[in-house]
Design a protein around this motif. Sequence first.
Motif, PDB file in Angstrom:
ATOM      1  N   LEU A   5     -47.170  22.282  11.605  1.00 47.42           N
ATOM      2  CA  LEU A   5     -48.560  22.839  10.687  1.00 47.42           C
ATOM      3  C   LEU A   5     -48.045  23.238   9.510  1.00 47.42           C
ATOM      4  N   VAL A   6     -48.616  22.617   8.265  1.00 41.26           N
ATOM      5  CA  VAL A   6     -47.705  22.911   6.965  1.00 41.26           C
ATOM      6  C   VAL A   6     -49.152  23.402   6.081  1.00 41.26           C
ATOM      7  N   ASN A   7     -48.879  23.851   4.865  1.00 39.16           N
ATOM      8  CA  ASN A   7     -49.353  24.016   3.723  1.00 39.16           C
ATOM      9  C   ASN A   7     -48.807  22.822   2.763  1.00 39.16           C
ATOM     10  N   ILE A   8     -49.941  22.288   1.955  1.00 42.86           N
ATOM     11  CA  ILE A   8     -49.456  21.078   1.175  1.00 42.86           C
ATOM     12  C   ILE A   8     -49.783  21.144  -0.279  1.00 42.86           C
ATOM     13  N   ALA A   9     -48.800  21.432  -1.217  1.00 39.45           N
ATOM     14  CA  ALA A   9     -49.419  21.495  -2.482  1.00 39.45           C
ATOM     15  C   ALA A   9     -48.918  20.591  -3.290  1.00 39.45           C
ATOM     16  N   VAL A  10     -49.709  19.998  -4.420  1.00 35.49           N
ATOM     17  CA  VAL A  10     -49.044  19.038  -5.338  1.00 35.49           C
ATOM     18  C   VAL A  10     -49.373  19.462  -6.861  1.00 35.49           C
ATOM     19  N   THR A  11     -48.421  19.441  -7.650  1.00 34.96           N
ATOM     20  CA  THR A  11     -48.673  19.888  -9.056  1.00 34.96           C
ATOM     21  C   THR A  11     -48.671  18.630  -9.918  1.00 34.96           C
ATOM     22  N   ASP A  12     -49.080  18.760 -11.114  1.00 36.59           N
ATOM     23  CA  ASP A  12     -49.128  17.659 -12.183  1.00 36.59           C
ATOM     24  C   ASP A  12     -47.920  17.644 -12.823  1.00 36.59           C
ATOM     25  N   ALA A  13     -47.538  16.737 -14.156  1.00 36.41           N
ATOM     26  CA  ALA A  13     -46.522  17.114 -15.101  1.00 36.41           C
ATOM     27  C   ALA A  13     -46.511  18.188 -15.592  1.00 36.41           C
ATOM     28  N   GLY A  14     -47.607  18.851 -15.637  1.00 34.60           N
ATOM     29  CA  GLY A  14     -47.610  20.347 -16.637  1.00 34.60           C
ATOM     30  C   GLY A  14     -47.183  21.381 -15.667  1.00 34.60           C
ATOM     31  N   LYS A  67     -58.098  27.043   0.931  1.00 30.61           N
ATOM     32  CA  LYS A  67     -57.760  26.149   1.919  1.00 30.61           C
ATOM     33  C   LYS A  67     -57.736  24.580   1.543  1.00 30.61           C
ATOM     34  N   ALA A  68     -58.427  24.144   0.355  1.00 27.04           N
ATOM     35  CA  ALA A  68     -58.351  22.968  -0.215  1.00 27.04           C
ATOM     36  C   ALA A  68     -58.569  22.990  -1.733  1.00 27.04           C
ATOM     37  N   PHE A  69     -57.922  22.092  -2.171  1.00 32.09           N
ATOM     38  CA  PHE A  69     -58.083  22.149  -3.698  1.00 32.09           C
ATOM     39  C   PHE A  69     -57.981  20.758  -4.454  1.00 32.09           C
ATOM     40  N   ILE A  70     -58.493  20.037  -5.339  1.00 33.34           N
ATOM     41  CA  ILE A  70     -58.377  19.220  -6.094  1.00 33.34           C
ATOM     42  C   ILE A  70     -58.985  19.103  -7.498  1.00 33.34           C
ATOM     43  N   GLY A 110     -49.077  32.868   4.723  1.00 32.34           N
ATOM     44  CA  GLY A 110     -48.077  33.122   3.696  1.00 32.34           C
ATOM     45  C   GLY A 110     -47.474  31.712   3.105  1.00 32.34           C
ATOM     46  N   SER A 111     -47.934  30.708   3.787  1.00 32.95           N
ATOM     47  CA  SER A 111     -47.408  29.520   3.075  1.00 32.95           C
ATOM     48  C   SER A 111     -48.331  28.782   1.942  1.00 32.95           C
ATOM     49  N   ILE A 112     -49.379  29.349   1.822  1.00 30.85           N
ATOM     50  CA  ILE A 112     -50.152  29.029   0.723  1.00 30.85           C
ATOM     51  C   ILE A 112     -49.530  28.985  -0.629  1.00 30.85           C
ATOM     52  N   ASP A 113     -48.960  30.213  -0.861  1.00 33.99           N
ATOM     53  CA  ASP A 113     -48.235  30.605  -2.074  1.00 33.99           C
ATOM     54  C   ASP A 113     -46.883  30.021  -1.896  1.00 33.99           C
ATOM     55  N   VAL A 114     -46.188  29.878  -0.902  1.00 27.07           N
ATOM     56  CA  VAL A 114     -44.944  29.158  -0.826  1.00 27.07           C
ATOM     57  C   VAL A 114     -45.162  27.763  -1.144  1.00 27.07           C
ATOM     58  N   ALA A 115     -45.982  27.206  -0.624  1.00 31.77           N
ATOM     59  CA  ALA A 115     -45.966  25.661  -0.896  1.00 31.77           C
ATOM     60  C   ALA A 115     -46.358  25.423  -2.380  1.00 31.77           C
ATOM     61  N   ILE A 116     -47.275  26.145  -2.988  1.00 39.18           N
ATOM     62  CA  ILE A 116     -47.515  26.014  -4.437  1.00 39.18           C
ATOM     63  C   ILE A 116     -46.244  26.459  -5.191  1.00 39.18           C
ATOM     64  N   LYS A 117     -45.617  27.561  -4.702  1.00 38.93           N
ATOM     65  CA  LYS A 117     -44.347  27.885  -5.697  1.00 38.93           C
ATOM     66  C   LYS A 117     -43.448  26.678  -5.521  1.00 38.93           C
ATOM     67  N   ASN A 152     -49.139  22.177 -13.055  1.00 35.09           N
ATOM     68  CA  ASN A 152     -50.531  22.935 -12.766  1.00 35.09           C
ATOM     69  C   ASN A 152     -51.065  22.332 -11.658  1.00 35.09           C
ATOM     70  N   LEU A 153     -51.648  23.071 -10.756  1.00 36.93           N
ATOM     71  CA  LEU A 153     -52.060  22.877  -9.439  1.00 36.93           C
ATOM     72  C   LEU A 153     -52.978  21.647  -9.739  1.00 36.93           C
ATOM     73  N   LYS A 154     -52.718  20.495  -8.588  1.00 39.17           N
ATOM     74  CA  LYS A 154     -53.601  19.295  -9.046  1.00 39.17           C
ATOM     75  C   LYS A 154     -54.355  19.133  -7.429  1.00 39.17           C
ATOM     76  N   ALA A 155     -53.613  19.307  -6.355  1.00 36.89           N
ATOM     77  CA  ALA A 155     -54.370  19.193  -5.142  1.00 36.89           C
ATOM     78  C   ALA A 155     -53.728  20.201  -4.196  1.00 36.89           C
ATOM     79  N   PHE A 156     -54.360  20.497  -3.004  1.00 36.87           N
ATOM     80  CA  PHE A 156     -53.735  21.259  -2.008  1.00 36.87           C
ATOM     81  C   PHE A 156     -54.811  21.251  -0.805  1.00 36.87           C
ATOM     82  N   ILE A 157     -54.062  21.323   0.626  1.00 32.21           N
ATOM     83  CA  ILE A 157     -54.704  21.262   1.870  1.00 32.21           C
ATOM     84  C   ILE A 157     -53.631  22.405   2.472  1.00 32.21           C
TER      85      ILE A 157
END
Lengths: 158, 158, 158, 158
Positions: C48-57, B61-64, C72-79, C59-64
């Motif tokens: 209504l969306v899933n939001i993922a932020v990765t760092d320069a490497g 649901k959320a991550f930081i 199904g958009s959890i994985d799609v947003a991260i990918k 790697n997952l940095k933040a998510f909501i």
Amino acid sequence: MNKLLLSLIVSIFLSGELYAQNAYDITEEEALKVLLSAKTKAEEMDVLVNIAVTDAGANLKAFIRMDASYLGSIDVAIKKAKTARYFNIDTGKLGEMTQPGGIIYNIELSNGGLITFPGGLPIKNKDNVIIGAIGISGGTIEQDRAIAIAAAQSILEL
Amino acid sequence: MNKLLLSLIVSIFLSGELYAQNAYDITEEEALKVLLSAKTKAEEMDVLVNIAVTDAGANLKAFIRMDASYLGSIDVAIKKAKTARYFNIDTGKLGEMTQPGGIIYNIELSNGGLITFPGGLPIKNKDNVIIGAIGISGGTIEQDRAIAIAAAQSILEL
Amino acid sequence: MNKLLLSLIVSIFLSGELYAQNAYDITEEEALKVLLSAKTKAEEMDVLVNIAVTDAGANLKAFIRMDASYLGSIDVAIKKAKTARYFNIDTGKLGEMTQPGGIIYNIELSNGGLITFPGGLPIKNKDNVIIGAIGISGGTIEQDRAIAIAAAQSILEL
Amino acid sequence: MNKLLLSLIVSIFLSGELYAQNAYDITEEEALKVLLSAKTKAEEMDVLVNIAVTDAGANLKAFIRMDASYLGSIDVAIKKAKTARYFNIDTGKLGEMTQPGGIIYNIELSNGGLITFPGGLPIKNKDNVIIGAIGISGGTIEQDRAIAIAAAQSILEL
């Protein structure tokens, strides 16, 4: 495209034996009987469990999750049933041999992950032939095992 | 082709109830509150951690991730939160039962990998219903657990 | 055990530079800014969306995940975010090259699965250096991309 | 050690609400109804299928495999149900958008593998809220879809 699939299916049906059930494989009727017997037993014992049944090929045959039972028990119940059929054994008995220093230490790492504590049992028919397996997860290990025993034996009533 | 998707989405919105959030599921607002409370607590304690929140279905649901916290803690934090929801338990308590000789030894191999040391906790609402879970990784296990406790309780202030 | 970890941590802190953030890596503050900007933009657009932020490497940095957005958009947003950083590209642009007959056909099968339609973008700092990436999933591809653009640009306001 | 688990379980039961089923989640009774309705429909149509039901969190809730149905359909049926819930959509409709040149080409590579041809459908309750999903595999795509429709609607009779 559909014509291709259709002709394929027709030819398969005409070939007759192709779809024959393995003679010593649990049937859908038996699997449902095991499932519902486990559910009844769990309700009598006031335990919330996940119930998995695999066939003689260790493939998933039937599954049900009781309301509010552990989400993590879906995979544990399925893995208990598969483990019981993979090695034709009570999963609790297998666990005695997988401890540190045990003769098959860490075999849990094979087959995509085994579960080696009680709750998984082979299912045998009236001729004592293994035709599948059952896995129960959600209660204490004693409760899980008691439900598995009652359910596995229920097919003898059919 | 885009028109197809657009009309699909319009029809979904018109159907009203379709997007309803589950009544006992953590909300975005609650998840953000938990996330930021964990971050504040970690900063007070001078610890660098990864913070993961899952919903009632054990979905992220959320991550930081705090700057310079362990990269390996991304997955550990997420797995701690999932494990806590999978079995509705403090992950540290689960770990007491999974040691060699323990009643559920090696359950860690289920569900794609569990984490069974402290830092994962179910999140409950004011009615004591589990609505999700939190996982903290990056500090000592005592620090991770203390942060998880503070963060899980923070939603009661909303 | 805890003493060991404690002394390890103390020695790491004393070594100073070890925990230093990569100079060109997105910070926690920036990641939160991107996350909340995306959320605000999505709310304005009523998506209504899933939001993922990765760092320069990558790697997952933040998510909501917004309430009632697609699971199904959890994985799609991260990918999408990972794909954008893996190849420093707008995921939609990558998709133009991965179609049948395209020069990098089926590259989606690499890296544990890529997403190559719009919604993923690199995040650049004021010096035009890529410091991470953002992935949005849940709306139409045009909506997802618009949200990603607005969010990626928001860190320039910090 | 067993005492630990026992006391844990007792304390959980005493806490009352802890095991509450989500208000908008499919129940065991509904899942069994869907399963058996699909089975009846498949028998009427003389098709051999695998039937999977997931809950609102896209977790497996119930499953049955008809005798002599495809072994490969176990995973296809489960993935169809998960896909239908991941994106709240008829899997066949999703497939129209994932073809080469489609707006979400190759989304199948997300979420551990999606199935995007007909046979997966969301399950809605009387208030039109999605409470789970069903996946059918083993017949032609038209047969699979017809069975899924009949089964999903069957819970309205409860």
